[in-house]
Design a protein around this motif. Structure first.
Motif, short mmCIF file in Angstrom:
data_model
loop_
_atom_site.label_atom_id
_atom_site.label_comp_id
_atom_site.label_asym_id
_atom_site.label_seq_id
_atom_site.Cartn_x
_atom_site.Cartn_y
_atom_site.Cartn_z
N UNK A 168 -12.71 0.79 -15.67
CA UNK A 168 -11.99 0.73 -14.40
C UNK A 168 -10.77 1.64 -14.42
N UNK A 169 -10.12 1.73 -15.57
CA UNK A 169 -8.96 2.62 -15.69
C UNK A 169 -9.40 4.07 -15.55
N UNK A 170 -10.50 4.42 -16.21
CA UNK A 170 -11.02 5.80 -16.13
C UNK A 170 -11.37 6.15 -14.69
N UNK A 171 -11.89 5.18 -13.95
CA UNK A 171 -12.26 5.43 -12.54
C UNK A 171 -11.06 5.34 -11.60
N UNK A 172 -9.87 5.09 -12.17
CA UNK A 172 -8.64 4.99 -11.39
C UNK A 172 -8.70 3.90 -10.32
N UNK A 173 -9.31 2.77 -10.70
CA UNK A 173 -9.38 1.66 -9.76
C UNK A 173 -8.00 1.03 -9.60
N UNK A 174 -7.71 0.44 -8.43
CA UNK A 174 -6.38 -0.14 -8.18
C UNK A 174 -6.07 -1.30 -9.14
N UNK A 175 -4.80 -1.56 -9.28
CA UNK A 175 -4.34 -2.64 -10.16
C UNK A 175 -4.97 -3.97 -9.78
N UNK A 176 -5.07 -4.25 -8.48
CA UNK A 176 -5.63 -5.53 -8.03
C UNK A 176 -7.06 -5.72 -8.51
N UNK A 177 -7.83 -4.64 -8.55
CA UNK A 177 -9.22 -4.74 -9.03
C UNK A 177 -9.25 -5.13 -10.50
N UNK A 178 -8.38 -4.49 -11.29
CA UNK A 178 -8.32 -4.81 -12.72
C UNK A 178 -7.89 -6.26 -12.92
N UNK A 179 -6.89 -6.69 -12.15
CA UNK A 179 -6.37 -8.05 -12.25
C UNK A 179 -7.47 -9.07 -11.93
N UNK A 180 -8.17 -8.87 -10.80
CA UNK A 180 -9.20 -9.84 -10.40
C UNK A 180 -10.36 -9.87 -11.39
N UNK A 181 -10.71 -8.70 -11.92
CA UNK A 181 -11.81 -8.63 -12.88
C UNK A 181 -11.44 -9.40 -14.16
N UNK A 182 -10.22 -9.19 -14.66
CA UNK A 182 -9.79 -9.90 -15.87
C UNK A 182 -9.74 -11.40 -15.63
N UNK A 183 -9.30 -11.79 -14.45
CA UNK A 183 -9.20 -13.21 -14.11
C UNK A 183 -10.56 -13.87 -14.07
N UNK A 184 -11.54 -13.15 -13.58
CA UNK A 184 -12.88 -13.70 -13.39
C UNK A 184 -13.72 -13.68 -14.67
N UNK A 185 -13.52 -12.64 -15.49
CA UNK A 185 -14.46 -12.42 -16.59
C UNK A 185 -13.90 -12.59 -18.00
N UNK A 186 -12.59 -12.62 -18.16
CA UNK A 186 -12.05 -12.58 -19.51
C UNK A 186 -11.04 -13.68 -19.83
N UNK A 187 -11.04 -14.76 -19.05
CA UNK A 187 -10.15 -15.87 -19.34
C UNK A 187 -8.68 -15.51 -19.25
N UNK A 188 -8.39 -14.52 -18.43
CA UNK A 188 -7.00 -14.06 -18.25
C UNK A 188 -6.18 -15.15 -17.57
N UNK A 189 -5.07 -15.55 -18.19
CA UNK A 189 -4.19 -16.59 -17.65
C UNK A 189 -2.95 -15.92 -17.08
N UNK A 190 -2.79 -15.91 -15.74
CA UNK A 190 -1.62 -15.27 -15.13
C UNK A 190 -0.32 -15.93 -15.56
N UNK A 191 0.75 -15.18 -15.46
CA UNK A 191 2.06 -15.66 -15.86
C UNK A 191 2.46 -16.93 -15.11
#
Length: 421
Positions: A374-397
């Protein structure tokens, strides 16, 4: 116990002469404070600040008084009211100590003081600012002998600590710690270096300035007047056979590119950025001119953090969240009715604030292959955030903070005043 922050009352007698201030800080300033030498007054203000573990002292002239405030646990508290006639001698004394120009009052100045107070070596950064009432002076205190915190003492949750520990033991790559000024980034980096330090590793830092000296670690201070910038220092460090490099802050494109190159050539690089959350650090590097594919291949993890005040253990009181609890407080909808939470009632130990000490609320983003794409494709920050939240157990601050509220270590009000969506 001493009490910090109570408003100091002073009065004027019929003749208009000022009486000495009453100071609830244990500062033994005599009743004739207006006649006291500037040397003794400055020393006592500094000594009390160190005793109260203040990070900053603000000396502020007003029309009729001279106000002194201390920043304790990230919050400014009124400490002393002095006669305004003391302003000029106090500022002159501080300027002399800091090797500043006492005759120049129209322009801002910076200086530095090194001194021993109560058998402790204190490094003080001084900044003066001309205002309509005279020069305001701010002193940043760095206690060289203060015990550095361990990673386990920063306040990270067990999940976050496990994630971060796995990152810092990688042989190479870049780890970024992000957040605004005063969010504890440097403390986290120092704790990290202490954790991974060993005789087998050559660890070198470049900082502005070196805040605390770490044993067995090579530390270097930026000196822009001599041409030693972060970028120039980083180039030299790469010729010193380093294993681990700590860059105090990535401020410009040149530093970012050199640090990324170091991470790509077999070094573990630790640094900081000023971004609001972990995901935006990746796009920030791209905005600074680093090629997206280099960011994707170099950055292995990002920590975003804030500091919140801990509830004072001596006046801690419990209460139950009910349906009538004011839900206009941000993040209150994340706490179920019937949950027991805590607040500090206020006592002498905490200066009636209800808080004592601070801890980190944090989010950790591990850079996985799909996030790199996603970084290589220059996707927006929100896309990276939502993807991490959905797929990688990312716990927001925010969620980490709510867990700490429910655990009774901080309050919902403190979280809402520190962390933003």
């Amino acid at each position: 116990m001493r009490q910090l922050g109570g408003k100091i009352q002073r009065s004027l007698d019929a003749g208009g002469q000022q009486e000495g201030p009453t100071i609830p800080l244990g500062i033994k300033i005599s009743e004739d404070a207006g006649q006291m030498s500037a040397v003794k007054t400055v020393d006592e203000i500094l000594r009390a600040a160190v005793s109260e573990k203040a990070s900053d002292i603000h000396i502020e002239p007003r029309t009729e008084i001279l106000r002194v405030r201390y920043r304790v646990d990230g919050i400014l508290r009124e400490a002393i009211m002095l006669p305004v006639e003391l302003h000029s001698p106090l500022v002159s004394r501080i300027k002399i100590m800091a090797n500043m120009d006492i005759a120049e009052k129209r322009l801002p100045q910076d200086g530095r003081i090194r001194m021993n107070l109560s058998d402790r070596e204190i490094d003080i950064r001084v900044s003066s600012l001309p205002t309509i009432h005279g020069e305001k002076v701010v002193l940043r205190l760095l206690d060289k002998k203060m015990r550095l915190l361990k990673l386990e003492e920063l306040g990270f949750s067990k999940t976050a600590l496990d994630q971060y520990s796995s990152l810092i033991h990688q042989p190479y790559g870049m780890i970024l710690v992000t957040g605004p000024a005063g969010s504890g980034k440097t403390t986290t980096l120092y704790a990290t270096l202490n954790k991974i330090n060993s005789v087998e590793k050559n660890i070198i830092t470049i900082e502005d300035p070196v805040e605390y000296m770490l044993t067995e670690i090579n530390q270097m201070s930026v000196n822009t007047k001599a041409g030693l910038t972060f970028a120039a220092g980083l180039r030299t460090i790469l010729r010193q056979d380093p294993d681990v490099i700590m860059v105090g802050e990535i401020r410009d494109s040149e530093t970012a590119k050199i640090a990324i190159r170091a991470a790509n050539t077999g070094h573990l690089v630790l640094s900081t950025l000023h971004t609001n959350n972990a995901a935006s650090a990746l796009t920030r590097l791209v905005d600074m001119g680093v090629e997206p594919y280099l960011v994707a291949s170099s950055v292995i993890g990002v920590v975003a953090q804030r500091l919140v005040r801990k509830i004072c253990p001596q006046c801690k009181k419990s209460h139950i969240i009910t349906d009538n609890y004011p839900r206009d407080i941000p993040f209150s909808d994340g706490i179920k009715s019937g949950t027991m939470v805590y607040k500090g009632a206020g006592c002498d130990a905490c200066g009636q604030s209800g808080y004592r000490g601070r801890l980190a609320v944090a989010e950790i983003l591990k850079i996985t292959p799909d996030i790199s794409e996603k970084v290589v494709r220059k996707e927006p920050t929100d896309n990276i955030y939502r993807h991490a939240l959905k797929n990688h157990g990312y716990i927001p601050m925010v969620q980490d903070g709510i867990q700490k509220v429910c655990a009774g270590t901080t309050t919902l009000e403190e979280l809402a005043g520190t962390v933003h969506n």
